[in-house]
Scaffold this motif. Structure first.
Motif, PDB file in Angstrom:
ATOM      1  N   ARG A 129      32.932 -55.580  -9.074  1.00  0.00           N
ATOM      2  CA  ARG A 129      32.136 -54.594  -9.311  1.00  0.00           C
ATOM      3  C   ARG A 129      30.759 -55.371 -10.198  1.00  0.00           C
ATOM      4  O   ARG A 129      29.488 -54.824  -9.762  1.00  0.00           O
ATOM      5  N   SER A 130      31.157 -55.941 -10.980  1.00  0.00           N
ATOM      6  CA  SER A 130      29.888 -56.545 -11.827  1.00  0.00           C
ATOM      7  C   SER A 130      28.997 -57.577 -10.967  1.00  0.00           C
ATOM      8  O   SER A 130      27.779 -57.536 -11.177  1.00  0.00           O
ATOM      9  N   LEU A 131      29.771 -57.879  -9.784  1.00  0.00           N
ATOM     10  CA  LEU A 131      28.724 -58.712  -8.943  1.00  0.00           C
ATOM     11  C   LEU A 131      27.903 -57.764  -8.057  1.00  0.00           C
ATOM     12  O   LEU A 131      27.120 -58.139  -7.141  1.00  0.00           O
ATOM     13  N   GLY A 132      28.223 -56.751  -8.011  1.00  0.00           N
ATOM     14  CA  GLY A 132      27.507 -55.742  -7.031  1.00  0.00           C
ATOM     15  C   GLY A 132      28.075 -55.560  -5.722  1.00  0.00           C
ATOM     16  O   GLY A 132      27.321 -54.662  -4.884  1.00  0.00           O
ATOM     17  N   TYR A 133      29.194 -55.871  -5.300  1.00  0.00           N
ATOM     18  CA  TYR A 133      29.829 -55.563  -4.162  1.00  0.00           C
ATOM     19  C   TYR A 133      30.744 -54.612  -4.115  1.00  0.00           C
ATOM     20  O   TYR A 133      30.908 -54.147  -2.982  1.00  0.00           O
ATOM     21  N   LEU A 134      30.747 -53.774  -4.973  1.00  0.00           N
ATOM     22  CA  LEU A 134      31.610 -52.405  -5.097  1.00  0.00           C
ATOM     23  C   LEU A 134      30.740 -51.734  -6.108  1.00  0.00           C
ATOM     24  O   LEU A 134      30.495 -52.380  -7.189  1.00  0.00           O
ATOM     25  N   GLN A 135      31.081 -50.393  -5.810  1.00  0.00           N
ATOM     26  CA  GLN A 135      30.427 -49.536  -6.924  1.00  0.00           C
ATOM     27  C   GLN A 135      31.680 -48.729  -7.740  1.00  0.00           C
ATOM     28  O   GLN A 135      32.588 -48.655  -7.340  1.00  0.00           O
TER      29      GLN A 135
END
Length: 135
Positions: A129-135
């Motif tokens: 999530r921190s990489l922006g691939y999941l919310q």
């Protein structure tokens, strides 16, 4: 697997694909086997590439799939789309492999589990999530 590898994270068994960190670091593509990719960044696109050729498929404004063909040996910056030229026939083998891959991967379309349905380690899920691939 590549993004997880770059982030220093363990790669779950259910993760498909290959680790490409060494290829990225060396700038040399792994062997002659085609590499397939898909993205939804700046619009949906799917592609296949070898060290010499690349096919990119995007949807046009009307929603129709349009393919771009690039000779990477002569045009590594992908400036000259060969799809509408007499050279398009040179891509027939790669085009066949691309179509086969698309058929295989689309068979499972709609069957993908949401992140909540996949048993992931909570720490791994936070990092993804921190990489922006999941919310």
């Amino acid at each position: 697997p590549t993004l997880l590898d770059l982030a220093g994270l363990a790669i779950p068994k259910q993760c498909r694909g290959r680790r490409l960190v060494q290829s990225l670091a060396s700038g040399v593509a792994e062997g002659q086997a085609p590499q397939f990719l898909e993205t939804e960044i700046a619009g949906e696109a799917r592609a296949v590439r070898t060290t010499k050729q690349k096919i990119v498929e995007r949807k046009n404004a009307a929603g129709k799939a349009v393919r771009e063909l690039y000779d990477l040996a002569k045009d590594p910056q992908e400036q000259h789309d060969l799809a509408a030229t007499e050279r398009a026939g040179e891509f027939s083998d790669l085009d066949r492999q691309f179509s086969e891959w698309q058929a295989r991967t689309r068979q499972g379309a709609g069957k993908t589990k949401s992140p909540a349905q996949v048993d992931l380690d909570p720490a791994l899920l936070r990092q993804i999530r921190s990489l922006g691939y999941l919310q």
